[in-house]
Design an enzyme around this catalytic site. Structure first.
Site, PDB file in Angstrom:
ATOM      1  N   GLU A 127      54.769   0.914  43.605  1.00 31.57           N
ATOM      2  CA  GLU A 127      54.108  -0.311  42.652  1.00 31.57           C
ATOM      3  C   GLU A 127      53.511  -1.591  43.486  1.00 31.57           C
ATOM      4  OE1 GLU A 127      57.208  -1.507  40.021  1.00 31.57           O
ATOM      5  OE2 GLU A 127      56.793   0.283  38.486  1.00 31.57           O
ATOM      6  N   GLU A 174      57.707   7.411  36.686  1.00 34.40           N
ATOM      7  CA  GLU A 174      59.150   6.743  36.155  1.00 34.40           C
ATOM      8  C   GLU A 174      59.275   6.416  34.702  1.00 34.40           C
ATOM      9  OE1 GLU A 174      60.254   3.019  38.244  1.00 34.40           O
ATOM     10  OE2 GLU A 174      59.449   3.834  40.261  1.00 34.40           O
TER      11      GLU A 174
HETATM   12  C1  GAL Z   1      60.250   0.010  38.991  1.00 28.17           C
HETATM   13  C2  GAL Z   1      60.315   0.362  40.389  1.00 28.17           C
HETATM   14  C3  GAL Z   1      61.702   0.923  40.803  1.00 28.17           C
HETATM   15  C4  GAL Z   1      62.832   0.406  40.031  1.00 28.17           C
HETATM   16  C5  GAL Z   1      62.525   0.196  38.365  1.00 28.17           C
HETATM   17  C6  GAL Z   1      63.632  -0.511  37.770  1.00 28.17           C
HETATM   18  O1  GAL Z   1      59.258  -0.768  38.936  1.00 28.17           O
HETATM   19  O2  GAL Z   1      59.320   1.148  40.847  1.00 28.17           O
HETATM   20  O3  GAL Z   1      61.955   1.245  41.918  1.00 28.17           O
HETATM   21  O4  GAL Z   1      62.912  -0.819  40.538  1.00 28.17           O
HETATM   22  O5  GAL Z   1      61.405  -0.498  38.370  1.00 28.17           O
HETATM   23  O6  GAL Z   1      64.640   0.458  37.747  1.00 28.17           O
END
Ligand code: GAL
Length: 829
Positions: free
Chosen positions: A181, A250
């Site tokens: 990110e 994610e």
């Molecule tokens: C995303 C990030 C992850 C984690 C998640 C929140 O933006 O890529 O590593 O931090 O947010 O749990």
């Protein structure tokens, strides 16, 4: 003759070409192409150091049973290289073992090397020593950083290659991620940010893994890198080139917890809706972040203020137990998706409107292959739509999946699997001994300096604690003495928290918030004529893990530190001599280790103090019988850290007051956000702390607590975790399939208790029109009077029972023409 040779050569080169094609993982606009085949892949994130190697096989097996194809993980640099050039790939950091276990289970791996990872992990995964490399700036066009990042990335890639773990080598790794990110930070850094991002991409590609590289949330990721989506929803996501597939790296299954914050739950109906929505739009890789969140053991939690538990409301809970209905409902979703895979990979959908807020997505491929998704994205109203001349009822905010374009095998809002409620049962009593850690004195300090030192520079991240100690001489002619010795002490700190001791007495604690860790203290204190000692125990609670320039965030007492009531007015202490002690003396004597127990005299019996700051406590206990996961209830303690047989199970903190508001109920319909469905608001952010079974020996385990501010140690208990209640609520109209994938004409309810348990009692059973939730089911107007007796007879005494949702079982139809359901609440023990 010559011709034959040529033919053979041609054949051979055609063979090796085909072989080449087969041995690479590639992609096209639709999907990842593995061994020449496009795939729809369902993945789950499991971070290997957030559980133990002993837990890995079962976690991975349950991921496979839950219908996953891939396990995704970050690689945690600061765990692998605790000091420069000193590598650790053992125990919880045995990455090779983890990847091989995934392969043994027949799953693929998506390896997010980072090596910056965010992940609510200490310092975003970067080693703290890296901050002290001369001239370094993290994650930008900076040679020292790029050199270190390249060295570690290459180290990981080489290790995977030497073990033959990339897919073209016959291994399970099908893709890899560089950075994480980055775009948000890149925007702040401007040109150097863009240069760094492009460098990272080229550096990764040059490592020649034979599998595609991805960058998440990086809409300008250069070819051949695939830019991917992260979020609660990704149905609107479009990759940056038409020849790249849509991947969702994610899909947030819940959310993390911070001390002082509430626990978030994401309803599985909404998560399943989001995933089906992404796939119907053409997505072909979905990864649940997290599938098993696990535990931030030791000081691995990021910060400030991330809790030790990283449960995340994931389909497998922190303790490794299956969370239902989340796990089971997603499993049913994955089954439905697999049935659609041949049609989904064949091309793009034909989308039609079926109403104001309803759409159909049809994927057809030759040979009668056809799959359809019917969507109702109205957040309030259910709908009945006409599709292929048939009526289909779709609940609000849901998607029905029709793998043959005719029959619905799954609807995201209709949960037919059971809900399991877990409980911790305390076992045995603990007998405590204690040792008092003295308030650090000026003479104790190992460093003295004029003025206030920044904390992370001083501790180098090796301990959470830094004592700031100074002396204040007060003459009998000072105005404050005439005022009864009262002086106003004012302290400013960059975070994250500190305890105040004046002349050895604990006066209080001050802490910031995750978004604004800076804090200030101002209170009257009593000074005496002569020498006074002010000792401030400053602490970090997980290092910053996210945001531009996060490596330059500072911590500790930065001043001004002032006292009022002197002849000169307010006296500043900021520039005077301070003495510094790193960590606790007890820790340097190894009180948390089995080896250090005889280095001090422990207090026993009635003399063990309660509610005393700076106290070490220890107890010896036998492992609870059975195989159930084990936890430690620390709810009445203040703040500190806990160790089992020398291994830190993490920080605890219960005196941090809740600042969140709880949601009033939780409606899965409509856009989700972390504050939408929260629980435990008037409680503690975390009550139970996971003790991995494998850290216990059968007898005489050493539990050590370091309590900073005082707690009621008599209430601390060990508990085992198991299912105590299971509930189901299934309607006659639930689409269901049997194991062979065949549609069930009559849906079934199925109850299942945990290993070694039985259904011991039925608390509620109604066939008819029951309503309500697990724990508060109510009979409806229609209710078969035999309900309880039938369920009782069929289920009690068994671990599993299964009943058809049908009138016959209940001695006739209690209300013909009315759609009925069964609701059951049962006790497992
Ligand atoms: C995303 C990030 C992850 C984690 C998640 C929140 O933006 O890529 O590593 O931090 O947010 O749990």
């Amino acid at each position: 003759m010559e011709g034959a040779w040529w033919q053979l050569l041609l054949l051979l080169s055609a063979f090796s070409l085909a072989h080449l094609v087969e041995c690479k993982v590639t992609y096209d606009h639709k999907a990842l192409v593995i061994n020449g085949q496009r795939r729809i892949l369902v993945s789950g994130e499991i971070h290997y150091p957030r559980s133990t190697p002993e837990m890995w096989p079962k976690l991975i097996r349950n991921a496979r049973k839950g219908g996953l194809d891939v396990i995704q993980t970050y690689v945690f640099w600061n765990g692998h290289e605790p000091s420069p050039g000193n590598y650790n790939f053992e125990g919880r950091f045995d990455l090779v073992k983890f990847v091989k276990l995934v392969q043994q289970e027949g799953l693929y791996v998506s390896l997010r090397i980072g090596p910056y990872v965010s992940a609510e992990w200490n310092f975003g995964g970067l080693p703290v020593w890296l901050k002290f490399v001369p001239g370094i700036r993290f994650r930008t066009d900076n040679e020292p950083f790029k050199n270190a990042m390249q060295k570690f990335t290459k180290k990981v890639v080489d290790q995977m290659k030497s073990e033959g773990l990339f897919e073209p080598q016959g291994g399970p790794i099908i893709m890899a991620q560089i950075e994480n990110e980055y775009k948000g930070t890149q925007t702040v850094y401007g040109h150097p940010g863009i240069a760094y991002m492009n460098w990272a991409a080229q550096m990764a590609v040059a490592l020649d893994t034979g599998v595609p590289w991805i960058m998440c949330k990086q809409d300008d990721a250069p070819d051949p890198i695939i830019n991917t989506c992260n979020g609660f929803y990704c149905d609107k996501f479009v990759p940056n080139k038409p020849y790249k597939p849509a991947f969702w790296t994610e899909a947030w299954s819940g959310w993390f917890t911070e001390y002082g914050g509430a626990t978030t739950q994401r309803p599985v109906e909404d998560l399943a809706f989001a995933v089906a929505n992404f796939l119907q739009e053409g997505g072909s890789f979905v990864n649940y972040y997290m599938y098993h969140g696990g535990t931030n053991f030791g000081r691995t939690a990021g910060g400030p203020f991330i809790t030790t538990s990283y449960d995340y409301d994931a389909p497998i809970d922190e303790y490794g137990l299956i969370r239902k209905p989340k796990w089971g409902h997603l499993k049913a979703l994955h089954k439905a998706i697999k049935l659609c895979e041949p049609a989904l990979v064949s091309g793009d959908p034909v989308v039609n409107s079926l109403g104001n807020n309803q759409k159909s997505y049809v994927y057809s491929a030759g040979a009668g292959k056809c799959a359809a998704f019917l969507e109702n994205f109205d957040a309030n109203s259910d709908a009945t739509v006409i599709f292929n001349n048939k009526n289909y009822y779709i609940p609000a905010w849901s998607i029905s999946i029709l793998p043959d374009c005719r029959s619905v095998v799954f609807n995201t809002a209709k949960v037919s699997v059971q809900r399991s409620q877990m409980n911790m049962t305390p076992v045995g009593r603990l007998v405590w001994e204690s040792f008092k850690e003295n308030v650090a004195t000026y003479e104790d300090g190992s460093i003295t300096d004029m003025g206030l030192l920044e904390q992370i520079n001083t501790t180098r991240g090796n301990t959470d604690y830094l004592w700031y100690i100074t002396r204040v001489e007060v003459g009998d002619d000072e105005p404050l003495i005439k005022n009864g010795g009262i002086s106003n002490l004012s302290i400013q700190s960059a975070g994250h928290a500190f305890h105040i001791f004046v002349n050895g007495e604990y006066l209080g604690t001050q802490y910031g918030k995750r978004e604004s860790p800076r804090l200030r203290y101002s209170s009257d204190v009593r000074l005496r004529v002569g020498t006074n000692t002010i000792a401030l125990l400053s602490m970090t609670v997980g290092l910053q893990y996210i945001g531009p320039n996060f490596e330059s965030r500072i911590a500790g007492i930065i001043g001004p530190v002032t006292l009022s009531g002197f002849k000169e007015g307010t006296r500043s202490l900021s520039r005077q001599k301070w003495s510094y002690q790193l960590g606790f003396k007890g820790q340097s004597k190894d009180l948390h280790m089995t080896s250090g127990q005889s280095s001090v005299q422990w207090v026993k019996g009635a003399a063990v103090p309660q509610r005393q700051p700076l106290t070490w406590y220890k107890a010896v206990f036998d492992a609870p019988d059975g195989q159930e996961p084990v936890g430690l209830d620390l709810s009445m303690m203040g703040k500190g850290e806990a160790w089992i047989n020398g291994q830190s199970i993490g920080r605890y903190w219960h005196s941090f007051l809740m600042h969140g508001n709880c949601s009033n109920g939780c409606n899965y319909r409509g856009q989700f956000r972390p504050t939408k469905c929260t629980t435990d608001c008037s409680h503690f952010s975390q009550q139970w702390y996971h003790i991995p079974r494998s850290w216990l020996q059968p007898r005489e385990n050493l539990l050590v607590l370091l309590e900073e501010i005082g707690g009621d140690v008599s209430t601390v208990s060990i508990g085992t975790r198991a299912i105590d209640t299971v509930c189901v609520h299934v309607s006659e109209s639930h689409p269901q399939r049997n194991n062979k994938g065949r549609q069930l004409q009559i849906p079934k309810v199925r109850l299942k208790c945990g290993t070694g348990q039985k259904i011991s009692a039925i608390k509620f059973a109604s066939y008819g029109t029951p309503s309500g939730e697990c724990g508060s089911f109510q009979k409806g107007v229609c209710h078969a009077r035999t309900s309880f007796a039938v369920v009782n007879k069929k289920c009690v005494g068994l671990r599993t029972c299964s009943l058809p949702v049908s009138s016959e079982l209940f001695g006739g139809d209690p209300c013909p023409q009315v759609q009925k359901s069964i609701a059951i609440q049962a006790v497992c023990s």
